[in-house]
Structure formats: C-alpha cells, structure tokens
Design an enzyme around this catalytic site. Structure first.
Site, PDB file in Angstrom:
ATOM      1  CE  LYS A  22      -1.727   1.604   4.074  1.00  0.00           C
ATOM      2  NZ  LYS A  22      -1.371   3.018   4.248  1.00  0.00           N
ATOM      3  CG  ASN A  23       2.536   2.669   3.569  1.00  0.00           C
ATOM      4  OD1 ASN A  23       1.345   2.943   3.409  1.00  0.00           O
ATOM      5  ND2 ASN A  23       3.084   2.535   4.758  1.00  0.00           N
ATOM      6  CB  CYS A 116      -4.603  10.754  11.973  1.00  0.00           C
ATOM      7  SG  CYS A 116      -2.931  10.289  12.334  1.00  0.00           S
ATOM      8  NE  ARG A 121       0.917  10.114  10.565  1.00  0.00           N
ATOM      9  CZ  ARG A 121       0.468   9.077   9.870  1.00  0.00           C
ATOM     10  NH1 ARG A 121      -0.752   8.654  10.026  1.00  0.00           N
ATOM     11  NH2 ARG A 121       1.233   8.481   8.992  1.00  0.00           N
ATOM     12  CG  ASP A 303       3.420   1.362   9.414  1.00  0.00           C
ATOM     13  OD1 ASP A 303       3.041   2.188  10.253  1.00  0.00           O
ATOM     14  OD2 ASP A 303       3.509   1.634   8.193  1.00  0.00           O
ATOM     15  NE  ARG A 396      -6.888   4.358   5.876  1.00  0.00           N
ATOM     16  CZ  ARG A 396      -6.093   5.238   6.468  1.00  0.00           C
ATOM     17  NH1 ARG A 396      -6.322   5.579   7.699  1.00  0.00           N
ATOM     18  NH2 ARG A 396      -5.085   5.787   5.838  1.00  0.00           N
TER      19      ARG A 396
HETATM   20  C1  UD1 Z   1       4.544   6.812   6.370  1.00  0.00           C
HETATM   21  C2  UD1 Z   1       3.668   5.604   6.198  1.00  0.00           C
HETATM   22  C3  UD1 Z   1       3.178   5.109   7.550  1.00  0.00           C
HETATM   23  C4  UD1 Z   1       4.366   4.862   8.486  1.00  0.00           C
HETATM   24  C5  UD1 Z   1       5.283   6.079   8.544  1.00  0.00           C
HETATM   25  C6  UD1 Z   1       6.555   5.837   9.327  1.00  0.00           C
HETATM   26  C7  UD1 Z   1       2.664   5.952   4.018  1.00  0.00           C
HETATM   27  C8  UD1 Z   1       1.431   6.229   3.258  1.00  0.00           C
HETATM   28  N1  UD1 Z   1       2.533   5.944   5.349  1.00  0.00           N
HETATM   29  O1  UD1 Z   1       3.728   7.817   6.956  1.00  0.00           O
HETATM   30  O2  UD1 Z   1       2.445   3.893   7.356  1.00  0.00           O
HETATM   31  O3  UD1 Z   1       3.898   4.584   9.785  1.00  0.00           O
HETATM   32  O4  UD1 Z   1       5.649   6.479   7.208  1.00  0.00           O
HETATM   33  O5  UD1 Z   1       7.236   4.736   8.819  1.00  0.00           O
HETATM   34  O6  UD1 Z   1       3.711   5.702   3.460  1.00  0.00           O
HETATM   35  N2  UD1 Z   1       6.534  14.500  10.834  1.00  0.00           N
HETATM   36  C9  UD1 Z   1       6.650  15.841  11.152  1.00  0.00           C
HETATM   37  N3  UD1 Z   1       6.557  16.752  10.138  1.00  0.00           N
HETATM   38  C10 UD1 Z   1       6.373  16.390   8.835  1.00  0.00           C
HETATM   39  C11 UD1 Z   1       6.263  15.020   8.519  1.00  0.00           C
HETATM   40  C12 UD1 Z   1       6.354  14.090   9.558  1.00  0.00           C
HETATM   41  O7  UD1 Z   1       6.819  16.187  12.306  1.00  0.00           O
HETATM   42  O8  UD1 Z   1       6.306  17.260   7.965  1.00  0.00           O
HETATM   43  C13 UD1 Z   1       6.597  13.484  11.922  1.00  0.00           C
HETATM   44  C14 UD1 Z   1       5.297  12.716  12.065  1.00  0.00           C
HETATM   45  O9  UD1 Z   1       4.374  13.410  12.861  1.00  0.00           O
HETATM   46  C15 UD1 Z   1       5.766  11.427  12.708  1.00  0.00           C
HETATM   47  C16 UD1 Z   1       7.152  11.221  12.082  1.00  0.00           C
HETATM   48  O10 UD1 Z   1       7.546  12.508  11.577  1.00  0.00           O
HETATM   49  O11 UD1 Z   1       5.889  11.579  14.082  1.00  0.00           O
HETATM   50  C17 UD1 Z   1       7.204  10.208  10.959  1.00  0.00           C
HETATM   51  O12 UD1 Z   1       6.300  10.581   9.953  1.00  0.00           O
HETATM   52  P1  UD1 Z   1       6.507  10.226   8.421  1.00  0.00           P
HETATM   53  O13 UD1 Z   1       7.765   9.442   8.234  1.00  0.00           O
HETATM   54  O14 UD1 Z   1       6.329  11.464   7.636  1.00  0.00           O
HETATM   55  O15 UD1 Z   1       5.281   9.271   8.173  1.00  0.00           O
HETATM   56  P2  UD1 Z   1       4.235   9.345   6.998  1.00  0.00           P
HETATM   57  O16 UD1 Z   1       4.917   9.640   5.716  1.00  0.00           O
HETATM   58  O17 UD1 Z   1       3.063  10.157   7.400  1.00  0.00           O
END
Ligand code: UD1
Length: 417
Positions: A22-23, A116, A121, A303, A396
C-alpha cells in the site's frame, strides 16, 4: 458497519501470498501526475486507500483503469490541481499529490490532512522543503496553496520523514537544476518510487541512502512498473502464525525489507527460514519476551509495533516496547487489556508482561495497525469470541484479511450490517 468475529485458539498453518505494498502504491499513483503519457502499475493492492487515491486523481482529470491488479494512469488530460478536504481527511497519503502537482504544473491547492488517531502528524517538513525549492506557500481556509516554478536546492530534512522525502523527490524531478536531500528517509517504498521515477525518465541517485540527488529534467514519459511486496502485511501474517503456535509461510515476500523485524522475531526463539521470496516462521518451542524500539528504516518498523505487541502479550517474560516515530501509537493497549493482556504504559514505552492466554471480547479498531493487532489477539484468545468493530480501518491496508486468515485455518468471519 462490518465487524470481524473470531474464535481463537487455533494454530494457523499454510502459505499466504502477500500483496503489493500500500505505502508504495499510493506515492507511485501520485507520481503518475508528473507524466504526460500513460503509466502502468502492476501488483496494485485492492484497498480502500488505493480507491481514495484513485478518486483524488480522477477528480483532477486523470484517466485511471484498474483491472485485476494492474492500473493504467493517464495524466495527459489533468485540468485541476486541487485535492479536496473530503478526500484528504480520509487519508493522509493524499498529501503526496502536492509535490508532483507543483513539479509539473507550478501550482497546487491541497487540503491540509489534519490530525489522526496516532498523533498530530504535521506536514512542516514537506512545506519547508517545497519552499526551499522555490514554491510560494500560503495556508488558505484549511488548504495549502502552493505556486512557483521550482529550482533545485540543498535540503536537510529535520527528520527522515517518509512522506516528505517522497513529496520532495517527486517535486525535484521537474525542478530546474540539482536537488540534494540529506537526512532523507531510506524506506524500501522510497527506493521503489525512485526506480519508477527513473523509469519515467527522471535522474535520481542515492535512494535507499540518506543522501538523494535529483537532477531535474524537462519532461517525464510513460513506464510500466510492478509494486514491491507489502512488508507490513508480510510481518502481520508471520506474527499471526507464530502467536497461534502455528507454521505460516509468506510467499512473494522480501526478507531484506524486514531485517530488523525478523531479527527480533528470531530473538524470541522463533525459527525463521528464508528461501528466495518465501519466509517461513515457526515457534516450535514457544517464544519469549524481547525489547523493541521503533525507528525509521532500517530500524524496527512502527507499522509492525502493535501487531508484535499482540504476540508478546502471550510470550514468556516481560518485554519493553518503545515507540519513537509517532507520539500516540499505543491505541491498541486499552483494548488488549480488555482481552486479558498485562500492559503498563510509561510515556513512549509499554511494558508487556506475558500472560498464559487471552480471552475473546468485543473490541474497537482505532487505526489501521492497531486493528490488525486486535485481530491477532482474537486469533490467540483461547476462550470466547472476539468481535472487532470499525473494520473499515483494517480494509484501508489489508485486502480481505478474514478470507486469507481463514484459508490458514482461522475461525474468522466478517459480519455485514
Ligand atoms: C509513512 C507511512 C506510515 C508509516 C510512517 C513511518 C505511508 C502512506 N505511510 O507515513 O504507514 O507509519 O511512514 O514509517 O507511506 N513529521 C513531522 N513533520 C512532517 C512530517 C512528519 O513532524 O512534515 C513526523 C510525524 O508526525 C511522525 C514522524 O515525523 O511523528 C514520521 O512521519 P513520516 O515518516 O512522515 O510518516 P508518513 O509519511 O506520514
């Protein structure tokens, strides 16, 4: 609303075929926005999140044909650069359209994803990076409004965010000049995205390391690409087998995407056999506790934290699980406790003391991976019935999970209302 009913206590046996990730599929679909020619993706999973991304892209004028597990995406007629709140709020990954829209059209209007269940996030790393590439960004009525022709830049990410790395990678493909992303995320899904973009004609090197270099190009063409296997689904099925003292083999899996997870499983005493794309896990002599800390790749995946916790609830001894990636990712704990688990929370750590067995209970799914953990706990429970409500969270990210677990010998069914 559907519920999943489980009568546990039956060891799972057999082979299960893992689907496309999915990701990986979601950013690949968004990346098709960058091309003026049709792109074909194979091994696409049939999941609600994929359907949501389909709706967002179709709403912009992309022509999408999803037949079997192959999807053709044609962005030649895209006329709108807007992703509406109603769809973005359902799935944070919708935000992936921002980078490619800016890269190709020089403008985008994308709803902010909002909070969420697993934490606030934010998207600050995405926006800071796009600004460094020259985008002018404002927030208007809950939407990110971005404009500007992008220019290559050196960008150091504050944290190796998966989504931000993907958004910036896609935007930088069409920027003028060279972009260097340091402290980039190294997840296998990023490597898959970079490979796809290179097949479209992009010039990306270093994906899979923390320094990714992108040389901007004027246009991207079409390509055909197969999505990598879902490492989280792989881990979930292996845990289901082990936690029920069964013997499960996952086919079409990629062990090198799961090194830290498999290492931890091995430390609990589980026997693991890897042969090509097959991974087999058995707990012939039971399994014991292990300490886990989630980390960005190649560390232990956040995850798989909740599902591993479900298994450790019935391990011999006490385990400490530390969650360092998300701030609020222990949503499964209260529900597991209702099934007889012995877990204490202390900030970002959970102390899980193994009990002899769990008992079935009505439980509520709160987010995707927490719900998978509840299903695993239901399979383990030796007494009573577990009814998992709010199954849409599971849909999902897992394709017909009850049918596939049932084929492994589980007593599990979906009840529709
Ligand atoms: C992706 C995955 C999700 C997985 C996560 C971490 C997808 C669709 N989803 O989510 O399943 O759990 O990676 O492996 O690929 N953060 C910030 N600012 C930002 C972006 C992120 O503070 O601009 C923080 C987030 O709140 C979180 C951490 O960084 O605490 C990791 O987030 P991130 O790696 O961005 O996860 P996602 O891309 O949302």
């Amino acid at each position: 609303m559907d519920r999943i009913l489980i009568r546990g206590g039956r060891p799972l046996h057999g082979t299960v075929y893992v689907r496309g990730a999915k990701n990986a599929a979601l950013p690949l679909m968004a990346a098709a926005l960058l091309s003026g020619e049709p792109c074909v993706l194979h091994n696409v999973p049939c999941l609600h999140d994929v359907f949501t991304m389909d709706k967002i892209l179709s709403g912009m004028g992309m022509r999408i044909d999803f037949t079997g597990r192959s999807m053709t995406l044609d962005a030649s007629g895209v006329g709108s650069q807007e992703a509406p709140y109603d769809l973005v709020r359902k799935m944070r990954a919708s935000f992936f359209v921002l980078g490619p829209l800016l890269g190709r059209f020089g403008k985008a209007r994308v709803s902010l994803p909002g909070g969420c269940a697993i934490g606030t996030r934010p998207v600050d790393i995405h926006l800071k990076g796009l600004e460094a590439l020259g985008a002018c960004i404002t927030i208007e009525e809950g939407y990110v409004v971005a404009e500007g022709r992008l220019k290559g830049a050196d960008i150091a990410l504050d944290f190796p965010s998966v989504g931000a790395t993907e958004n910036l990678l896609m935007a930088a493909c069409r920027a003028k000049g060279v972009t260097r992303l340091t402290n980039a995320a190294r997840e296998p899904e990023i490597v898959d995205l970079a490979e796809f973009l290179n097949e479209l004609g992009a010039q990306i090197s270093g994906a899979g390391t923390d320094l990714i270099t992108v040389v901007g190009v004027d246009a991207l063409g079409g390509a055909e690409h197969a999505v990598i296997p879902d490492r989280i689904e792989t881990g979930t099925f292996l845990l289901a087998g082990v936690a029920t003292h069964g013997d499960v083999t996952v086919q079409n899996a990629s062990a090198e995407h799961l090194t830290s997870f498999l290492q931890k499983l091995h430390e609990t005493g589980v026997e693991i056999e890897i042969a090509g794309q097959r991974i087999r896990a058995r707990a012939t002599n039971g399994f014991k506790s292990v300490d886990i800390t989630t980390q960005p790749f190649p560390g232990f995946p956040t995850d798989l934290q909740a599902q591993t916790m479900a298994m450790l609830c019935v391990a011999e001894g006490a385990s400490v699980i530390r969650e360092t990636v998300f701030e609020n990712r222990f949503m499964q704990v209260a529900e597991l406790a209702r099934m007889g688990a012995d877990i204490d929370l202390d900030g970002n750590a959970a102390i899980v003391r193994g009990v002899k067995s769990l008992s079935g209970a009505p439980v509520m799914a709160s987010d995707l991976r927490a719900s998978a953990a509840l299903v695993l706990a239901g399979l383990v429970a030796e007494k009573g019935e577990t009814a998992v409500a709010r199954v849409y969270h599971i849909d999902r990210g897992y394709e017909r999970i009850e049918e596939r677990l049932s084929a492994l010998g589980a007593d599990i069914q979906r009840v529709r209302h």
